[in-house]
Design an enzyme around this catalytic site. Structure first.
Site, mmCIF file in Angstrom:
data_model
loop_
_atom_site.group_PDB
_atom_site.id
_atom_site.type_symbol
_atom_site.label_atom_id
_atom_site.label_comp_id
_atom_site.label_asym_id
_atom_site.label_seq_id
_atom_site.Cartn_x
_atom_site.Cartn_y
_atom_site.Cartn_z
ATOM 1 N N PHE A 59 29.658 -33.782 29.283
ATOM 2 C CA PHE A 59 29.400 -32.720 28.310
ATOM 3 C C PHE A 59 30.623 -31.852 28.003
ATOM 4 O O PHE A 59 30.534 -30.913 27.224
ATOM 5 C CB PHE A 59 28.233 -31.835 28.781
ATOM 6 C CG PHE A 59 28.428 -31.165 30.127
ATOM 7 C CD1 PHE A 59 29.234 -30.040 30.258
ATOM 8 C CD2 PHE A 59 27.796 -31.660 31.260
ATOM 9 C CE1 PHE A 59 29.411 -29.415 31.490
ATOM 10 C CE2 PHE A 59 27.962 -31.040 32.502
ATOM 11 C CZ PHE A 59 28.782 -29.916 32.612
ATOM 12 N N THR A 93 20.811 -23.100 35.142
ATOM 13 C CA THR A 93 21.632 -23.565 34.025
ATOM 14 C C THR A 93 20.768 -24.033 32.856
ATOM 15 O O THR A 93 21.045 -23.715 31.701
ATOM 16 C CB THR A 93 22.528 -24.743 34.497
ATOM 17 O OG1 THR A 93 23.238 -24.345 35.678
ATOM 18 C CG2 THR A 93 23.502 -25.157 33.415
ATOM 19 N N ARG A 104 18.604 -16.235 31.060
ATOM 20 C CA ARG A 104 18.592 -17.545 30.386
ATOM 21 C C ARG A 104 17.189 -17.920 29.926
ATOM 22 O O ARG A 104 17.016 -18.499 28.852
ATOM 23 C CB ARG A 104 19.199 -18.606 31.309
ATOM 24 C CG ARG A 104 20.727 -18.530 31.325
ATOM 25 C CD ARG A 104 21.338 -19.409 32.377
ATOM 26 N NE ARG A 104 22.788 -19.575 32.201
ATOM 27 C CZ ARG A 104 23.577 -20.122 33.109
ATOM 28 N NH1 ARG A 104 23.079 -20.561 34.255
ATOM 29 N NH2 ARG A 104 24.875 -20.242 32.882
ATOM 30 N N HIS A 117 27.399 -16.886 30.946
ATOM 31 C CA HIS A 117 28.096 -17.490 32.082
ATOM 32 C C HIS A 117 27.929 -16.578 33.292
ATOM 33 O O HIS A 117 27.803 -15.363 33.136
ATOM 34 C CB HIS A 117 29.588 -17.617 31.747
ATOM 35 C CG HIS A 117 30.440 -18.041 32.908
ATOM 36 N ND1 HIS A 117 30.562 -19.363 33.273
ATOM 37 C CD2 HIS A 117 31.171 -17.321 33.805
ATOM 38 C CE1 HIS A 117 31.357 -19.435 34.346
ATOM 39 N NE2 HIS A 117 31.728 -18.210 34.680
HETATM 40 P P1 ADP Z 1 26.425 -22.775 35.291
HETATM 41 O O1 ADP Z 1 26.907 -22.124 34.008
HETATM 42 O O2 ADP Z 1 24.963 -22.505 35.529
HETATM 43 O O3 ADP Z 1 27.288 -22.431 36.472
HETATM 44 P P2 ADP Z 1 27.749 -25.367 35.282
HETATM 45 O O4 ADP Z 1 28.910 -24.666 35.911
HETATM 46 O O5 ADP Z 1 27.215 -26.589 35.937
HETATM 47 O O6 ADP Z 1 26.516 -24.356 35.072
HETATM 48 O O7 ADP Z 1 28.118 -25.776 33.788
HETATM 49 C C1 ADP Z 1 28.914 -24.931 32.976
HETATM 50 C C2 ADP Z 1 28.303 -24.880 31.599
HETATM 51 O O8 ADP Z 1 28.338 -26.176 31.018
HETATM 52 C C3 ADP Z 1 26.802 -24.514 31.560
HETATM 53 O O9 ADP Z 1 26.569 -23.114 31.646
HETATM 54 C C4 ADP Z 1 26.393 -25.086 30.231
HETATM 55 O O10 ADP Z 1 26.815 -24.272 29.133
HETATM 56 C C5 ADP Z 1 27.186 -26.390 30.208
HETATM 57 N N1 ADP Z 1 26.410 -27.509 30.785
HETATM 58 C C6 ADP Z 1 26.116 -27.719 32.091
HETATM 59 N N2 ADP Z 1 25.405 -28.847 32.266
HETATM 60 C C7 ADP Z 1 25.259 -29.379 31.036
HETATM 61 C C8 ADP Z 1 24.599 -30.550 30.530
HETATM 62 N N3 ADP Z 1 23.993 -31.411 31.340
HETATM 63 N N4 ADP Z 1 24.647 -30.768 29.184
HETATM 64 C C9 ADP Z 1 25.279 -29.916 28.356
HETATM 65 N N5 ADP Z 1 25.916 -28.801 28.756
HETATM 66 C C10 ADP Z 1 25.904 -28.523 30.072
HETATM 67 MG MG MG Z 2 29.278 -22.849 36.814
#
Ligand code: ADP
Ligand code: MG
Length: 139
Positions: A59, A93, A104, A117
């Site tokens: 992604f 997430t 969220r 974020h």
């Molecule tokens: P978080 O923001 O909850 O810490 P991550 O660090 O895993 O999550 O991912 C960073 C950002 O990437 C997420 O907040 C989201 O915007 C995007 N993201 C994460 N997983 C996916 C996915 N499977 N498909 C599309 N976008 C994603």
């Molecule tokens: Mg993260």
């Protein structure tokens, strides 16, 4: 001692939907003090730098395009146990899996366009805060 600070940004889906005020209100009502705050945009290249840790993920390209698509509001927040408490306030997430009452759950559009974020460690909170606020006075 923990830094008691975390880093957040309100993402383009939430700024476009007019939710800067509502999200900031939830953050303050949850006991976080806003130490630094800006309204800005990321170029695709800067978005890529911010999310470098995800560069091998499927992604990543979409995420960088999305994160550079509109206004964002980065902030440094202060509170006891800031990193963990803020992750709790924003929820999972994927908004479909986020608990009721989380930012969220209330404001995210999708797993990608998920409104806010939140840093995942004190170390990353410091790095991410410096990414946007290096050299800028924090109160
Ligand atoms: P978080 O923001 O909850 O810490 P991550 O660090 O895993 O999550 O991912 C960073 C950002 O990437 C997420 O907040 C989201 O915007 C995007 N993201 C994460 N997983 C996916 C996915 N499977 N498909 C599309 N976008 C994603
Ligand atoms: Mg993260």
């Amino acid at each position: 001692m923990a830094t008691n600070r975390t880093f957040t940004m309100i993402k383009p889906d939430a700024t476009a939907a007019g939710n800067i005020g509502a999200i900031t209100k939830m953050i303050e009502e949850a006991g976080f003090r806003i130490v630094a705050m800006r309204l800005t945009h990321l170029s695709r290249e800067r978005a890529g730098q911010f999310y470098e840790v995800h560069k091998e993920r499927g992604f990543y390209a979409d995420l960088c395009a999305y994160m550079s698509s509109g206004t964002i509001v980065p902030m440094i927040l202060e509170k006891e146990n800031a990193v963990a408490d803020f992750r709790k306030l924003i929820g999972a997430t994927n908004p479909e899996q986020a608990e009721a009452g989380t930012i969220r759950k209330m404001f995210a559009k999708s797993i990608e366009a998920n409104a806010v974020h939140g840093s995942d460690s004190d170390e990353n909170a410091a790095i991410e805060g410096a990414f946007f606020f290096a050299g800028i006075q924090q109160y």
